[in-house]
Design an enzyme around this catalytic site. Structure first.
Site, PDB file in Angstrom:
ATOM      1  N   THR A 203      -6.445   5.682  39.159  1.00 37.87           N
ATOM      2  CA  THR A 203      -6.208   4.262  38.446  1.00 37.87           C
ATOM      3  C   THR A 203      -6.761   4.106  37.429  1.00 37.87           C
ATOM      4  O   THR A 203      -7.764   3.776  37.419  1.00 37.87           O
ATOM      5  CB  THR A 203      -6.170   3.367  39.172  1.00 37.87           C
ATOM      6  OG1 THR A 203      -4.336   3.960  40.677  1.00 37.87           O
ATOM      7  CG2 THR A 203      -5.006   1.805  39.596  1.00 37.87           C
ATOM      8  N   GLY A 233       2.997   1.437  44.402  1.00 36.51           N
ATOM      9  CA  GLY A 233       2.003   0.556  44.468  1.00 36.51           C
ATOM     10  C   GLY A 233       1.763  -1.024  44.367  1.00 36.51           C
ATOM     11  O   GLY A 233       3.122  -1.099  43.412  1.00 36.51           O
ATOM     12  N   THR A 254      -7.828  -1.730  41.927  1.00 32.96           N
ATOM     13  CA  THR A 254      -7.281  -0.600  42.322  1.00 32.96           C
ATOM     14  C   THR A 254      -7.880  -0.286  43.778  1.00 32.96           C
ATOM     15  O   THR A 254      -8.191  -1.006  44.289  1.00 32.96           O
ATOM     16  CB  THR A 254      -8.263  -0.005  41.546  1.00 32.96           C
ATOM     17  OG1 THR A 254      -8.004   1.616  41.728  1.00 32.96           O
ATOM     18  CG2 THR A 254      -9.566   0.227  41.947  1.00 32.96           C
ATOM     19  N   GLY A 255      -7.310   1.010  44.420  1.00 29.31           N
ATOM     20  CA  GLY A 255      -7.428   0.946  46.293  1.00 29.31           C
ATOM     21  C   GLY A 255      -6.295   1.116  46.503  1.00 29.31           C
ATOM     22  O   GLY A 255      -4.879   1.267  45.629  1.00 29.31           O
ATOM     23  N   GLY A 257      -3.027   0.075  47.806  1.00 39.50           N
ATOM     24  CA  GLY A 257      -2.403  -0.845  46.578  1.00 39.50           C
ATOM     25  C   GLY A 257      -1.247  -1.465  48.125  1.00 39.50           C
ATOM     26  O   GLY A 257      -1.286  -2.668  47.653  1.00 39.50           O
TER      27      GLY A 257
HETATM   28  N1  ASP Z   1      -3.414   0.872  43.861  1.00 38.37           N
HETATM   29  C1  ASP Z   1      -3.045   2.782  43.554  1.00 38.37           C
HETATM   30  C2  ASP Z   1      -1.739   2.487  44.379  1.00 38.37           C
HETATM   31  O1  ASP Z   1      -1.898   2.390  45.646  1.00 38.37           O
HETATM   32  C3  ASP Z   1      -4.283   3.431  43.798  1.00 38.37           C
HETATM   33  C4  ASP Z   1      -5.436   3.693  43.449  1.00 38.37           C
HETATM   34  O2  ASP Z   1      -5.607   2.335  42.556  1.00 38.37           O
HETATM   35  O3  ASP Z   1      -6.367   3.973  42.921  1.00 38.37           O
HETATM   36  O4  ASP Z   1      -1.456   3.226  43.797  1.00 38.37           O
END
Ligand code: ASP
Length: 344
Positions: A203, A233, A254-255, A257
């Protein structure tokens, strides 16, 4: 088919746009940091993305143009799995989510989009050319094609094919917060280190303030690797993966979702900044809220927020160590390690 679609698109959307008057009236801009642009973006891929944004900001361009151009760099990069080179869903298809938001609450978003190289630009077209905020799946793809975006070949990159073949051996979906092998605390199923020594990230979220003191943001992703088909997400959800309020500040996430969506993450951070919290403190509070909701399971996920306020002050906070963000201003260009709820 496409001509007919183009015609339907043009006529229906033109009249709807007229009826709904989607472009909102301009908000009184504060000029506190006029002439002092800034761009920040998630992970180390943000360094390159910020350079793309800076080409716009340094020429007194708008934050909106900057955040589109900036994340397009990452969407095009073969070394970063945000775009079509990313890990697929569990059925073997790469599906992309993206959104963009300007300083007047105009926003556009696409989700579950396949075979289009620059979802952020499609999101911008949704914002500018339709009466809607969000288009998904085949409808988003049809819109993109009608807008002249080429339909790319449906083929996994070599890295993604390798990762997918490996994943198929067990076909388990356990998004790890920290990829044990590479010690990176970023998104679910973070891929391994590339041959050239760089890390893939799935992301990129970016927020920028232009020389006029206006804010905009963008967020683009392939989402969680090996997700269920159709999973969307936080990244394309306005208020979750991104939120911009030009009177207050902007935030991107980020992370994991699902856990960002639950607390309307980026919107919540901006609301805390409205109450006077500094960006880092606001990000920390929402990370703590997620941690409280998740209880013991908080250790199993990574979430990070990155925010800027209207004075150009920047802050970030994550659950796990390892989250870093890139910042670029007239005076500096660097990668910063964010503080985290868990320590190394
Ligand atoms: N936030 C993104 C999702 O959940 C993934 C990420 O940020 O690594 O799709």
């Amino acid at each position: 088919m496409i001509n007919r679609r183009k015609f339907i698109h043009a006529s229906v959307f033109t009249s709807l746009a007229g009826l709904t008057n989607k472009r909102l009236p301009a908000i009184q801009d504060r000029q506190a940091v006029k002439g002092n642009p800034i761009v920040i973006s998630t992970w180390d891929a943000g360094l390159e993305a910020n350079k793309g944004a800076w080409e716009v900001l340094s020429k007194n361009g708008t934050a909106l143009d900057a955040v589109e151009k900036g994340v397009m760099v990452t969407e095009s990069s073969k070394n970063c799995c945000v775009g079509l080179g990313a890990n697929p869903d569990r059925d073997g298809f790469v599906t992309l989510d993206s959104c963009i938001m300007d300083h007047q609450f105009n926003c556009g978003s696409v989700a579950f989009l396949e075979r289009i190289k620059h979802p952020v630009s499609v999101a911008r077209r949704v914002m500018e050319k339709t009466p809607h905020v969000m288009l998904v799946g085949i409808g988003a793809q049809q819109f993109a094609v009608a807008e002249g975006f080429p339909l790319e070949e449906q083929k996994l990159s070599e890295d993604a094919q390798r990762a997918y073949d490996n994943w198929l051996k067990k076909s388990e979906y356990h998004p790890p917060a920290v990829n044990v092998e590479n010690k990176q605390g970023h998104g679910p199923f973070a891929p391994a280190k590339l041959d050239n020594g760089e890390w893939n990230h799935d992301t990129i979220g970016m927020v920028a303030m232009d020389a006029m003191g206006n804010l905009s943001g963008s967020c683009t992703t392939s989402g969680a690797g090996f997700k269920m088909r159709g999973r969307v997400g936080d990244s394309p959800i306005i208020g979750a993966g991104l939120f911009v309020d030009n009177e207050v500040g902007a935030c991107t996430a980020t992370g994991q979702g699902e856990d960002v969506i639950r607390v309307a993450g980026s919107h919540s951070v901006v609301e805390l900044m409205r109450q006077g919290l500094f960006p880092e403190a606001a990000c920390k509070k929402i990370v703590e809220r997620i941690v409280k909701i998740k209880g013991e399971k908080a250790k199993d996920i990574q979430v990070a927020f990155l925010a800027v306020n209207k004075k150009g002050q920047v802050g970030a906070y994550a659950i796990h160590p390892g989250f870093e963000y890139a910042i670029k201003t007239n005076e500096m260009e660097k990668l910063v390690k964010a503080k985290s709820w868990l320590n190394t």
